[in-house]
Design a protein around this motif. Structure first.
Motif, PDB file in Angstrom:
ATOM      1  N   GLY A  28       0.801  -1.216   0.000  1.00 47.80           N
ATOM      2  CA  GLY A  28       0.000   0.000   0.000  1.00 47.80           C
ATOM      3  C   GLY A  28       0.833   1.263   0.000  1.00 47.80           C
ATOM      4  N   GLU A  29       2.050   1.177  -0.505  1.00 43.73           N
ATOM      5  CA  GLU A  29       2.946   2.333  -0.588  1.00 43.73           C
ATOM      6  C   GLU A  29       3.144   2.738  -2.039  1.00 43.73           C
ATOM      7  N   TRP A  30       3.413   3.997  -2.247  1.00 43.73           N
ATOM      8  CA  TRP A  30       3.642   4.528  -3.591  1.00 43.73           C
ATOM      9  C   TRP A  30       5.122   4.390  -3.959  1.00 43.73           C
ATOM     10  N   PRO A  31       5.449   3.633  -5.004  1.00 42.78           N
ATOM     11  CA  PRO A  31       6.834   3.569  -5.485  1.00 42.78           C
ATOM     12  C   PRO A  31       7.147   4.855  -6.234  1.00 42.78           C
ATOM     13  N   GLY A  32       7.708   5.817  -5.509  1.00 43.72           N
ATOM     14  CA  GLY A  32       7.676   7.205  -5.962  1.00 43.72           C
ATOM     15  C   GLY A  32       8.750   7.668  -6.898  1.00 43.72           C
ATOM     16  N   GLY A  33       9.742   6.821  -7.231  1.00 47.67           N
ATOM     17  CA  GLY A  33      10.748   7.326  -8.142  1.00 47.67           C
ATOM     18  C   GLY A  33      11.811   6.306  -8.472  1.00 47.67           C
ATOM     19  N   VAL A  34      12.668   6.680  -9.420  1.00 49.93           N
ATOM     20  CA  VAL A  34      13.767   5.836  -9.850  1.00 49.93           C
ATOM     21  C   VAL A  34      15.015   6.688  -9.986  1.00 49.93           C
ATOM     22  N   HIS A  35      16.144   6.117  -9.554  1.00 52.05           N
ATOM     23  CA  HIS A  35      17.436   6.802  -9.519  1.00 52.05           C
ATOM     24  C   HIS A  35      18.384   6.025 -10.426  1.00 52.05           C
ATOM     25  N   LEU A  36      18.810   6.633 -11.544  1.00 48.88           N
ATOM     26  CA  LEU A  36      19.625   5.938 -12.540  1.00 48.88           C
ATOM     27  C   LEU A  36      20.922   6.688 -12.812  1.00 48.88           C
ATOM     28  N   GLU A  37      21.952   5.934 -13.140  1.00 43.47           N
ATOM     29  CA  GLU A  37      23.179   6.522 -13.666  1.00 43.47           C
ATOM     30  C   GLU A  37      23.131   6.407 -15.181  1.00 43.47           C
ATOM     31  N   ILE A  38      23.152   7.564 -15.854  1.00 43.34           N
ATOM     32  CA  ILE A  38      22.914   7.641 -17.294  1.00 43.34           C
ATOM     33  C   ILE A  38      24.055   8.405 -17.948  1.00 43.34           C
ATOM     34  N   GLY A  39      24.531   7.910 -19.081  1.00 45.77           N
ATOM     35  CA  GLY A  39      25.563   8.592 -19.847  1.00 45.77           C
ATOM     36  C   GLY A  39      25.049   9.026 -21.210  1.00 45.77           C
ATOM     37  N   ASP A  40      25.917   8.974 -22.203  1.00 43.99           N
ATOM     38  CA  ASP A  40      25.551   9.382 -23.560  1.00 43.99           C
ATOM     39  C   ASP A  40      24.789   8.272 -24.286  1.00 43.99           C
ATOM     40  N   HIS A  41      24.322   8.586 -25.496  1.00 46.13           N
ATOM     41  CA  HIS A  41      23.562   7.623 -26.277  1.00 46.13           C
ATOM     42  C   HIS A  41      24.407   6.421 -26.700  1.00 46.13           C
ATOM     43  N   ASP A  42      25.697   6.642 -26.948  1.00 50.23           N
ATOM     44  CA  ASP A  42      26.507   5.607 -27.597  1.00 50.23           C
ATOM     45  C   ASP A  42      27.432   4.837 -26.662  1.00 50.23           C
ATOM     46  N   ILE A  43      27.368   5.064 -25.353  1.00 50.48           N
ATOM     47  CA  ILE A  43      28.296   4.388 -24.460  1.00 50.48           C
ATOM     48  C   ILE A  43      28.001   2.891 -24.390  1.00 50.48           C
ATOM     49  N   THR A  44      29.037   2.113 -24.060  1.00 52.92           N
ATOM     50  CA  THR A  44      28.896   0.660 -23.919  1.00 52.92           C
ATOM     51  C   THR A  44      29.474   0.261 -22.565  1.00 52.92           C
ATOM     52  N   GLU A  45      28.710   0.513 -21.521  1.00 51.80           N
ATOM     53  CA  GLU A  45      29.181   0.261 -20.162  1.00 51.80           C
ATOM     54  C   GLU A  45      28.339  -0.782 -19.431  1.00 51.80           C
ATOM     55  N   CYS A  46      27.065  -0.930 -19.838  1.00 44.41           N
ATOM     56  CA  CYS A  46      26.187  -1.956 -19.274  1.00 44.41           C
ATOM     57  C   CYS A  46      25.812  -2.950 -20.366  1.00 44.41           C
ATOM     58  N   LEU A  47      25.555  -4.179 -19.967  1.00 42.57           N
ATOM     59  CA  LEU A  47      25.282  -5.262 -20.910  1.00 42.57           C
ATOM     60  C   LEU A  47      23.784  -5.473 -21.109  1.00 42.57           C
ATOM     61  N   GLY A  48      23.365  -5.537 -22.392  1.00 45.52           N
ATOM     62  CA  GLY A  48      21.991  -5.873 -22.707  1.00 45.52           C
ATOM     63  C   GLY A  48      21.161  -4.689 -23.162  1.00 45.52           C
ATOM     64  N   ALA A  49      19.900  -4.970 -23.520  1.00 44.12           N
ATOM     65  CA  ALA A  49      18.918  -3.941 -23.907  1.00 44.12           C
ATOM     66  C   ALA A  49      19.439  -3.064 -25.048  1.00 44.12           C
ATOM     67  N   GLY A  50      19.973  -3.711 -26.082  1.00 45.22           N
ATOM     68  CA  GLY A  50      20.427  -2.954 -27.238  1.00 45.22           C
ATOM     69  C   GLY A  50      21.850  -2.453 -27.138  1.00 45.22           C
ATOM     70  N   GLY A  51      22.495  -2.649 -25.990  1.00 45.22           N
ATOM     71  CA  GLY A  51      23.888  -2.243 -25.836  1.00 45.22           C
ATOM     72  C   GLY A  51      24.821  -3.405 -26.093  1.00 45.22           C
ATOM     73  N   ALA A  52      25.968  -3.380 -25.447  1.00 39.23           N
ATOM     74  CA  ALA A  52      26.921  -4.471 -25.585  1.00 39.23           C
ATOM     75  C   ALA A  52      26.284  -5.778 -25.143  1.00 39.23           C
TER      76      ALA A  52
END
Length: 443
Positions: free
Chosen positions: A377-401
């Protein structure tokens, strides 16, 4: 007749939370009154608290400054410089976060793991500004509620480290602690903590703030960073002569890290007396008793918008660890904002030697966080992400490396791996599916 739930889907019941409904309204004239209330001072402003009250307490993650006189001189120079933000702006953000606590808005917080200083930092901030607004606009369309946009910008220059040294190319060197402390270059000279970097950090932050104010956008982009280097933060804390309240003017939204949230430590003491909205990272080792002590230190007045708890449990722990924590906080009456950082609990070392994160793990943790809070019964109120440029390859998956060997193609982070902008879009799609999708048609 067939019926469907509203666009808010399974989240419609947030408005019926008995302990919060009717407690505060922060829109229109009421919002202006609430901001004036915050500026007058609240229960969090203790009469004996001063910006230097943290001195003498345990300072976790403190850099080994080699020259204390030089550090004192740099701090003194900072105290004579203008604040980078205004007290009224911090109060306005608290009012927005009170709306999030009530389930009427959502937060997107994002940006670099560690910001670079100088012109490079301004260029990066310009890119993050565009990406965050792009992502937030999609969230607003999906969720049907306003999205509070907070950047890891204009101050995210310090980084906590798990060890004082690290091995680079076979050499053991002092750990890189962010550009506010030392340099990332793998040399003894660059890794030596330099108090003059505090002044360079201020100049860089001022340039980023000026750039953000210049850029157009559909909504205000607030600044945030981990309040790690307390000499820097204390020097940029200012007292309002009319209200007597103290506001941290280096940023709008400072937060405590997982490694600096001990309730008897210097960082909690420092943030406890500020009028700013405060965030606190909460990892998988936290217990209900520890978290309640932290909430009592940072939010003794139980004021909506004051405290945001940012969970970073890891994909394998969140479903087990989060429920008792959220239940305890709710039972104690703290109207916190719950936000998920699905990045920091999911860092691994790739076979190529660099740190990375699997987008699948990030999505899994965010999904479990959302489902746990919905069930409580709690509101999941937000998301905190580390985001870089469009073309970086630092995380694996979802269209990246897709393979560890591909990470090195565009691996440019100063510290931890970030999502590319397309990967961030994929992660946020999970929020759309969990919060904005209508319920199945029923007869």
């Amino acid at each position: 007749m067939p019926t469907r739930r509203s666009r808010r889907g399974r989240c419609q019941h947030w408005r019926t939370r008995r302990w919060l409904v009717g407690r505060v309204s922060v829109s229109g004239e009421c919002g202006e009154s609430y901001q004036r209330f915050l500026l007058r001072g609240t229960g969090v402003q203790r009469s004996r608290w001063q910006p230097g009250s943290w001195r003498g307490l345990t300072v976790d993650q403190r850099p080994p400054w080699p020259d204390q006189d030089e550090l004192a001189e740099a701090s003194l120079r900072l105290r004579g410089l203008p604040g980078l933000t205004a007290a009224g702006e911090a109060a306005a953000l608290r009012a927005r976060l009170a709306e999030v606590a009530a389930g009427r808005e959502f937060i997107l917080q994002g940006g670099d793991c560690a910001e670079p200083l100088g012109v490079e930092g301004v260029i990066a901030a310009r890119a993050r500004h565009g990406a965050l607004h792009e992502l937030a606009d999609r969230l607003r369309t999906w969720l049907g509620v306003p999205v509070v946009r907070i950047g890891r910008l204009a101050g995210q220059y310090g980084k906590p480290r798990s060890a004082p040294t690290e091995v680079v190319d076979g050499r053991e060197l002092p750990s890189y602690r962010g550009d506010i402390v030392n340099g990332a270059e793998p040399t003894e000279a660059a890794r030596r903590p330099d108090p003059q970097r505090l002044l360079r950090a201020y100049d860089s932050a001022a340039a980023v703030v000026a750039e953000l104010r210049r850029l157009p956008g559909p909504d205000r982009l607030w600044t945030s960073h981990e309040a790690l280097v307390l000499e820097y933060e204390q020097a940029l804390t200012r007292r309002d002569p009319e209200t007597g309240t103290w506001t941290l003017r280096s940023t709008h939204f400072p937060w405590l890290g997982e490694r600096t949230r001990r309730t008897d430590g210097a960082h909690v003491e420092f943030l406890s007396g500020l009028a700013n909205p405060i965030g606190a990272k909460v990892g998988p080792t936290a217990t209900p008793d520890e978290l309640l002590r932290l909430c009592e230190r940072l939010d003794p007045g139980r004021e909506p918008g004051r405290l945001t708890l940012i969970t970073r449990m890891g994909a394998g722990a969140v479903a087990e660890v989060l429920p008792p924590l959220a239940a305890a906080v709710r039972a104690a009456g703290h109207p916190v904002v719950w936000m998920c950082d699905p990045m920091h609990g999911n860092t691994i070392r790739a076979s190529s030697g660099v740190k990375t994160r699997l987008v699948g793990d990030i999505v899994f943790e965010l999904a479990r966080f959302t489902e746990v809070l919905l069930e409580l019964g709690e509101w999941p109120g937000g998301v905190h992400l580390e985001i870089g440029d469009h073309d970086i390859t630092e995380c694996l998956g979802a269209g990246g490396a897709t393979e560890p060997s591909q990470l090195l193609k565009a691996y440019r982070t100063l510290c931890d791996p970030r999502l590319s902008v397309p990967q961030a879009h994929q992660v946020l799609t999970e929020i759309q599916q969990l919060l904005a999708a209508p319920a199945p048609v029923t007869a």
